[in-house]
Design an enzyme around this catalytic site. Structure first.
Site, PDB file in Angstrom:
ATOM      1  N   HIS A  34     -11.550   0.963   6.606  1.00 17.03           N
ATOM      2  CA  HIS A  34     -11.612   0.198   5.361  1.00 17.03           C
ATOM      3  C   HIS A  34     -12.567   0.847   4.358  1.00 17.03           C
ATOM      4  O   HIS A  34     -13.201   0.160   3.552  1.00 17.03           O
ATOM      5  CB  HIS A  34     -12.001  -1.263   5.629  1.00 17.03           C
ATOM      6  CG  HIS A  34     -10.895  -2.024   6.312  1.00 17.03           C
ATOM      7  ND1 HIS A  34      -9.835  -2.571   5.623  1.00 17.03           N
ATOM      8  CD2 HIS A  34     -10.657  -2.281   7.623  1.00 17.03           C
ATOM      9  CE1 HIS A  34      -9.005  -3.152   6.479  1.00 17.03           C
ATOM     10  NE2 HIS A  34      -9.478  -2.987   7.707  1.00 17.03           N
ATOM     11  N   THR A  35     -12.656   2.154   4.445  1.00 21.44           N
ATOM     12  CA  THR A  35     -13.473   2.886   3.475  1.00 21.44           C
ATOM     13  C   THR A  35     -12.594   3.650   2.486  1.00 21.44           C
ATOM     14  O   THR A  35     -13.063   4.005   1.407  1.00 21.44           O
ATOM     15  CB  THR A  35     -14.390   3.907   4.188  1.00 21.44           C
ATOM     16  OG1 THR A  35     -13.577   4.686   5.064  1.00 21.44           O
ATOM     17  CG2 THR A  35     -15.468   3.222   4.994  1.00 21.44           C
ATOM     18  N   ASP A  36     -11.320   3.895   2.834  1.00 29.51           N
ATOM     19  CA  ASP A  36     -10.514   4.780   1.964  1.00 29.51           C
ATOM     20  C   ASP A  36     -10.304   4.184   0.577  1.00 29.51           C
ATOM     21  O   ASP A  36     -10.391   4.881  -0.420  1.00 29.51           O
ATOM     22  CB  ASP A  36      -9.187   5.217   2.631  1.00 29.51           C
ATOM     23  CG  ASP A  36      -8.254   4.100   3.032  1.00 29.51           C
ATOM     24  OD1 ASP A  36      -8.622   2.910   2.934  1.00 29.51           O
ATOM     25  OD2 ASP A  36      -7.107   4.424   3.453  1.00 29.51           O
ATOM     26  N   GLY A 125       4.786  -1.039  14.706  1.00 31.46           N
ATOM     27  CA  GLY A 125       3.990  -2.263  14.593  1.00 31.46           C
ATOM     28  C   GLY A 125       2.689  -2.225  15.363  1.00 31.46           C
ATOM     29  O   GLY A 125       2.072  -3.259  15.617  1.00 31.46           O
ATOM     30  N   GLY A 127       0.037  -0.261  14.409  1.00 32.25           N
ATOM     31  CA  GLY A 127      -1.064   0.172  13.557  1.00 32.25           C
ATOM     32  C   GLY A 127      -1.375   1.653  13.707  1.00 32.25           C
ATOM     33  O   GLY A 127      -2.505   2.080  13.459  1.00 32.25           O
ATOM     34  N   SER A 129       0.541   3.880  12.039  1.00 30.23           N
ATOM     35  CA  SER A 129       1.168   4.472  10.844  1.00 30.23           C
ATOM     36  C   SER A 129       2.562   5.025  11.055  1.00 30.23           C
ATOM     37  O   SER A 129       2.889   6.133  10.619  1.00 30.23           O
ATOM     38  CB  SER A 129       0.269   5.559  10.246  1.00 30.23           C
ATOM     39  OG  SER A 129      -0.922   4.990   9.828  1.00 30.23           O
ATOM     40  N   SER A 131       4.979   3.915   9.458  1.00 26.22           N
ATOM     41  CA  SER A 131       5.590   3.976   8.126  1.00 26.22           C
ATOM     42  C   SER A 131       5.188   5.252   7.388  1.00 26.22           C
ATOM     43  O   SER A 131       6.014   5.872   6.726  1.00 26.22           O
ATOM     44  CB  SER A 131       5.289   2.721   7.305  1.00 26.22           C
ATOM     45  OG  SER A 131       3.918   2.608   7.042  1.00 26.22           O
ATOM     46  N   ASP A 175      -3.502   7.166   5.646  1.00 24.45           N
ATOM     47  CA  ASP A 175      -2.398   7.324   6.604  1.00 24.45           C
ATOM     48  C   ASP A 175      -1.441   8.442   6.201  1.00 24.45           C
ATOM     49  O   ASP A 175      -1.078   9.299   7.013  1.00 24.45           O
ATOM     50  CB  ASP A 175      -1.625   6.003   6.741  1.00 24.45           C
ATOM     51  CG  ASP A 175      -2.541   4.839   7.100  1.00 24.45           C
ATOM     52  OD1 ASP A 175      -3.695   5.100   7.500  1.00 24.45           O
ATOM     53  OD2 ASP A 175      -2.115   3.680   6.959  1.00 24.45           O
TER      54      ASP A 175
END
Ligand code: GLA
Length: 387
Positions: A34-36, A125, A127, A129, A131, A175
């Site tokens: 949660h830094t990007d 699903g 986590g 990546s 996608s 990602d």
């Protein structure tokens, strides 16, 4: 899954051989969570699970600029007219394909029509990546098929915009960036503001072990965007104390400790996570570069605790897996990885002890939750490539 599978899949679907085959991997983040989207630093590695895409020209004559795309994992086909690609947010895998095609065209590229087949083994699903792997694999195939030179950084940025505009996720750049720029055997230290990066070798003696909780709590998407908003609120407030800051990246831990007094409890804790996590990434990079492996575990653990208590994106299942890893053979470090609210933990484990590690995690998790976790032992893999 390998190149021959992709060639065969394409052949069986479209009746001829493909002219381009690409692969792009999923990822796991070692530290920097949660830094990007706060312009900070992250340290992901690409993993040994990938999405493969095979492409070739359309077999039939059609006046439209058509992409005929077959999803091998789902046995489902869609047609995308590049001149009328249809609406975003259809909540379907084709959002990612449509998204990357449209965003590449917005970059000024004119894509050639064609047939495409894709499939992969990136756990869905979980986590890691899947996608981003899909966007990067299809994006690279579309560009190569169209005879357009590929800039891996621009490809990653197009993938991120595809997420924002076509899948409705306001994700950061991590990602897609690692999926397109990863290097085998290396973690990638990325400055998410300048997009400059450094590749750091992961010692041969270690494996990346990914443990999947098997849960994805429903609130994930909304909570992700809420965290972003709280960080922005923090920046607004801190600006009066630290003039000129654009993002939490611009605030040092000392400056933060000095000026956080007037923030609400929640926003203060959110910002404290980000500011401290960015500092941990620098320490982690330093430890990895100087082969000081004993420093990695405590930093990963501090990251987990901060995500659990200050950022509040962990969950019981993730905490259980991290706790189990703490007492498992061979563990060098363990923490939750990715957005949170379920998904996976990342574990650095001594290569010679991965089987024993896996056995302890599987038994312990089953006992604690009644479910068997999926455990993947992998090594840092190469980023997207034409295969
Ligand atoms: C998700 C997002 C990334 C990043 C992580 C948290 O994976 O897609 O951009 O924000 O969460 O580090």
């Amino acid at each position: 899954m390998n190149r021959s599978d992709a060639v065969l899949g394409f052949q069986q679907t479209f009746g001829r051989a493909p002219t381009v085959v690409t692969r792009a991997p999923g990822r796991v983040n070692l530290i920097g969570e949660h830094t990007d989207y706060n312009d900070g630093f992250v340290m992901p590695a690409a993993i040994g699970f990938a999405t493969w895409t095979a492409m070739g020209p359309l077999a039939d004559v059609d006046s439209r600029r058509l992409l005929r795309v077959f999803a091998g994992n789902k046995s489902e086909q869609v047609e995308i007219d590049l001149d009328h690609p249809g609406p975003p947010l259809q909540r379907h895998w084709s959002d990612y394909v449509r998204g990357i095609a449209v965003e590449l065209e917005r970059d000024g590229h004119r894509l050639a029509p064609g047939n495409a087949w894709f499939a992969g083994d990136v756990p869905d699903g979980a986590g890691v990546s899947s996608s981003a792997a899909l966007e990067m694999s299809v994006g690279l195939a579309l560009l190569t098929h169209s005879g357009i030179a590929v800039d891996p950084v621009k490809l990653a940025l197009a993938g991120q915009r595809a997420e924002h505009h076509f899948a409705g996720t306001k994700c950061g750049i991590m990602d897609e960036f690692i999926s397109s720029n990863g290097r085998a055997g290396h973690a990638l230290l990325l400055d998410c503001r300048s997009l400059e990066f450094r590749l750091l070798p992961i010692p041969d003696s270690l494996r990346l072990v990914i443990c999947d909780t098997g849960v994805k709590h429903e609130l994930a998407g909304g909570e992700y965007n809420a965290r972003r908003a709280q960080c922005e609120e923090g920046v607004e407030f801190l600006r009066t104390y630290v003039p000129g800051i654009r993002a939490l990246r611009d605030v040092s831990p000392a400056q933060f400790a000095h000026s956080c007094g007037g923030l609400s409890d929640v926003v203060r804790r959110r910002c404290r996570h980000v500011v401290s996590e960015i500092a941990r990434v620098a320490d982690f990079a330093d430890a990895l570069e100087s082969r000081d492996l004993a420093r990695l575990g405590p930093l990963m653990h501090a990251s987990h605790v901060s995500l659990r208590d200050d950022y509040e994106v962990s969950c019981e299942e993730l905490d259980t897996l991290v706790e189990l890893a703490g007492n498992a053979p061979g563990t060098v470090g363990a923490r939750m990885t990715g957005g949170g609210f379920g998904g996976c933990t990342v574990n650095l484990v001594e290569a010679s002890k991965t089987a024993a590690f896996q056995a302890v995690i599987e038994a312990g998790y089953a006992q604690a939750t009644g479910h068997r976790p999926r455990v993947f032992v992998t090594e840092a893999a190469a980023g997207a490539s034409v295969a």
